[in-house]
Design an enzyme around this catalytic site. Structure first.
Site, PDB file in Angstrom:
ATOM      1  CB  SER A 121      -7.911 -20.615 138.381  1.00  9.86           C
ATOM      2  OG  SER A 121      -6.549 -21.008 138.800  1.00  9.86           O
TER       3      SER A 121
ATOM      4  CG  HIS B 135     -10.651 -17.903 137.431  1.00 10.47           C
ATOM      5  ND1 HIS B 135     -10.486 -19.373 136.449  1.00 10.47           N
ATOM      6  CD2 HIS B 135      -9.360 -17.620 136.850  1.00 10.47           C
ATOM      7  CE1 HIS B 135      -9.155 -19.533 136.032  1.00 10.47           C
ATOM      8  NE2 HIS B 135      -8.529 -18.774 136.193  1.00 10.47           N
TER       9      HIS B 135
ATOM     10  CD  GLU C 205     -14.509 -19.858 133.888  1.00 10.85           C
ATOM     11  OE1 GLU C 205     -14.440 -20.674 133.411  1.00 10.85           O
ATOM     12  OE2 GLU C 205     -13.369 -20.159 135.133  1.00 10.85           O
TER      13      GLU C 205
ATOM     14  CG  ASN D 185      -8.211 -23.577 135.206  1.00  9.81           C
ATOM     15  OD1 ASN D 185      -8.177 -23.179 133.551  1.00  9.81           O
ATOM     16  ND2 ASN D 185      -8.305 -22.536 135.639  1.00  9.81           N
TER      17      ASN D 185
END
Ligand code: TC6
Length: 697
Positions: free
Chosen positions: A406, A427, A439, A477
């Site tokens: 991540s 991800h 992702e 993130n």
């Protein structure tokens, strides 16, 4: 341009056939074609009835959403439905595939309705921030009663033909060619001397407790306004005459069409589809995808394995030992039992998935035949590199090696193999068999067909896949880190985590940042802070009260205490009294006099931090387009769909105002609040993020 509605006569019946691929949306040309077809049928003395059918995969999927927001073009849809209904001829619709929104409103304007057993009907305007604005709110309650009509319109669900028949939306369900069964049905009606039958002439629905219905709808809508408006439109259908009710419906529809929520939801509709349309992948075939490997069977690995099994892929999951492998199997079976309970799979399917399709192993040699492996082990570069070196040795040539990291650098991970072109980041979001976002992280050397396979996997798993470049945290993130930091700064300055969470759920987020932190596990953030401590700028404000909590062994939900306290076996939580103590201690240490924050200021600062970082992510090419960022926040981070995503929100707020606020906050903390150059240039040029979307990036 050819007319999308063809006209032919079959005996005494005029057939109006709609052919507007892909889904027969009611564009201006279709509306005009239907209106002209009605004129022509009525002018033909030999014609006694009209049958409306659709070509291709649907009867009609609704109004043409691409026309919303443009200048209205005649004939408008409500008038068309009334025009059809008031025809002296007998008019029927024969439906197949989906009949949605304006499509169902056209059908409700006809006098008789027949459909295929597989047909599905619905009024999904609620998902576009609208209400059924072509008589749907006025005609449906006359057929089903007010309560049922409200339920159908607020859920926007697709009703199966059998239920539609029971509800009186259909007169008959019959399998066969829609035109053939429709013609037989209408011929039978004509032979029996069946009368014209207008839904608008049925008695109005009996009143219900409108205030309770309105309040109930708004509660369910969690900030979505149109659900309440739908109830008001149905109330009008009950209390006013039909013509007056139609006028009221029109007024309410136009109000909603102008609303920011509708603009946000329409943005979401188009971009959740557009996001996986990458120009560079046109003509690039994905690699074969039949069996996948998963490394690590924790919550994430088990979720990924579950999602793959449900998508009919064979799965080989590798764990470090037999005990861990058994635990992983337990997690996957638990997930699949959930799917079984919800009716997503049958018992025989469950049995096949847990026996034939799933293999648990403790040796990388079992990965020899898989087409793609997703590594979901501990988030540590050294561990990941070791795993990838082993994968490189064990996997067949052409197999794709994916990391579910991540945050970590996928280029560096790829360099641990002899085949960086086969390495990609995939991800997932936890729980991976539930969350919609994927992702697809494209590293420097990732081959185009590997990227195409990443998107293909996402499609098979039912995900919204978004391309991301490599950076710390990728799109989601990285932006989360920025808005979470803004929240932490507000805590240091005097806002409580609980006020912040409540202000943000009030804005429409599924959860506030502190409740999310507890759910994700506070140790993750703690680890990240430690990892980044060495590169920290002296001006950076980093609150440490959360570290104290972790040092005391509290990592959120999984340990029963974090920002909130959790009782075992219960989902309820209460604020943790230790938190204000830790915050007060840190404020005293830093000589901060806490001040009050309004909920409005909390939301504004949080959103400005999100938008500013998102603009940087777009500018650096990490995200392909602003709308890609919006979809990441919508599908992975609980951003309300009716907000459209942070950059749509910023457009709707006005970029100049957002920039002015960021510049204002920068006066207190110039290190954190550095205005994104892209935001500045858009404001200077009088352009919007949506202008960039339209330009393709
Ligand atoms: C309404 O009717 C209001 C009336 C009141 C007026 C006064 N318009 O989803 P897919 C496109 S509001 C324009 O990939 P599926 C879609 O963008 C409307 N375009 O296929 C995509 O284009 P792309 C109420 C539309 O088989 C392509 O068609 N109706 C429309 O997975 C294929 O779509 C709705 O809200 C449209 N109405 O699902 C229904 N619909 O290929 C919305 C689709 O360029 N549509 N497109 O990306 C759906 O729910 C689904 O598209 C589906 C088909 C179930 C019809």
């Amino acid at each position: 341009m050819t007319n999308p509605v063809t006209y032919e006569t079959q005996g005494a019946i005029a057939v109006l056939r709609i052919n507007n691929p892909p889904v027969n949306a009611l564009s201006q040309a279709v509306r005009q074609g239907l209106s002209d077809g009605m004129d022509r049928a009525e002018a033909d003395r030999d014609v006694k009835a009209v049958l409306i059918v659709g070509e291709g995969r649907a009867f009609i999927a609704g109004a043409d959403i691409t026309e919303f927001g443009k200048l209205p073009m005649e004939p408008n849809l409500p008038d068309l439905c009334t025009r059809i209904e008031s025809s002296p001829l007998l008019v029927a619709a024969s439906m197949h595939g989906v009949t949605l929104g304006g499509g169902l409103e056209v059908a409700l304007g006809t006098h008789y309705r027949i459909a295929q057993p597989t047909a599905r009907l619905g009024l999904p305007e609620v998902h576009l921030g609208l209400l059924p604005g072509a008589g749907g709110t006025q005609r449906l309650p006359r057929l089903t009663g007010a309560d049922k009509a409200i339920e159908i319109m607020i859920s926007g669900r697709q009703i199966k033909a059998a239920e539609a028949l029971e509800l009186g939306l259909l007169d008959k369900v019959e399998e066969g060619d829609p035109q053939e069964v429709g013609l037989a049905f209408v011929n039978e009606l004509l032979a029996n001397g069946a009368p014209r039958r207008a839904v608008s002439e049925l008695p109005a629905a009996a009143p219900i407790d409108w205030e309770a219905a309105h309040a109930g709808a708004l509660k369910k809508g969690r900030g979505q306004i149109n659900v309440g408006t739908i109830v008001r439109a149905v109330q009008a259908a009950s209390e006013l005459g039909f013509a007056e009710g139609m006028e009221r419906e029109r007024g309410l529809f136009m109000e909603l069409l102008q609303s920011d929520q509708s603009k946000g939801m329409i943005h979401a509709f188009f971009n959740e589809r557009a996001v996986s349309n990458l120009p560079e992948l046109k003509g690039v075939a994905p690699r074969a995808l039949n069996a996948i490997g998963v490394i690590g069977g924790g919550t994430m690995g088990a979720g990924i394995a579950t999602a793959a099994l449900l998508a009919k892929l064979d799965v080989v999951l590798i764990e470090t030992g037999q005990e861990q492998a058994d635990a992983a199997r337990g997690r996957i079976e638990g997930n699949l039992q959930g799917a079984l309970k919800r009716g997503k799979i049958s018992q025989p399917q469950y049995d096949a998935l847990t026996t034939k399709a799933l293999t648990l192993a403790t040796n990388y040699a079992s990965l020899g035949e898989v087409d793609l492996v997703v590594e979901a082990v501990f988030e540590d570069m050294a561990v990941k590199k070791e795993v990838f070196a082993k994968l490189d040795a064990a996997c067949k040539q052409g197999a794709i090696l994916a990391s579910n990291t991540s945050y970590l650098d996928v280029d560096e991970i790829a360099a641990a193999t002899s085949r960086p072109e086969d390495v990609i980041g995939l991800h997932f979001f936890s729980p991976a068999h539930v969350m919609k976002l994927l992702e697809v992280v494209v590293a420097d050397k990732t081959a185009a067909d590997v990227v195409a396979t990443g998107f293909e996997l996402g499609k098979r798993l039912g995900k919204i896949s978004v391309r991301s470049g490599v950076c710390d945290g990728f799109i989601g993130n990285r932006i989360l880190a920025a808005y979470r930091t803004a929240a932490d700064h507000m805590v240091l300055d005097g806002a409580s985590p609980y006020q912040i969470d409540s202000a943000l759920t009030g804005f429409g987020f599924a959860m506030g940042p502190f409740a999310v932190g507890d759910l994700a596990g506070l140790d993750i953030g703690w680890m990240t802070r430690k990892r980044k401590a060495a590169d920290r700028h002296p001006d950076e404000r980093v609150p440490t009260y959360a570290d104290r909590l972790c040092e005391e062994g509290h990592f959120g939900r999984k340990t029963g205490a974090g920002y909130y306290l959790y009782e075992a076996g219960s989902r309820a939580s209460v604020p943790n009294p230790r938190i204000p103590e830790l915050i007060a201690a840190e404020q005293a240490e830093l000589n901060i006099t806490p001040r009050d924050f309004s909920d409005e200021e909390i939301v504004r600062r949080y959103m400005c931090a999100m938008v500013n970082e998102a603009a940087k992510v777009v500018e650096e090419g990490i995200a392909r387009r602003p709308a890609d960022v919006d979809m990441v926040l919508l599908f992975g981070y609980g951003f309300p769909r009716y907000g459209g995503g942070p950059l749509k929100w910023a457009d709707l707020q006005g970029l100049a105002g957002v920039l002015a606020d960021i510049e204002h906050y920068a006066q207190e903390d110039a290190w954190f609040w550095k205005p994104a150059p892209l935001l500045k240039s858009l404001v200077a040029d009088g352009r919007s993020f949506d202008d960039l979307n339209r330009a393709g990036g």
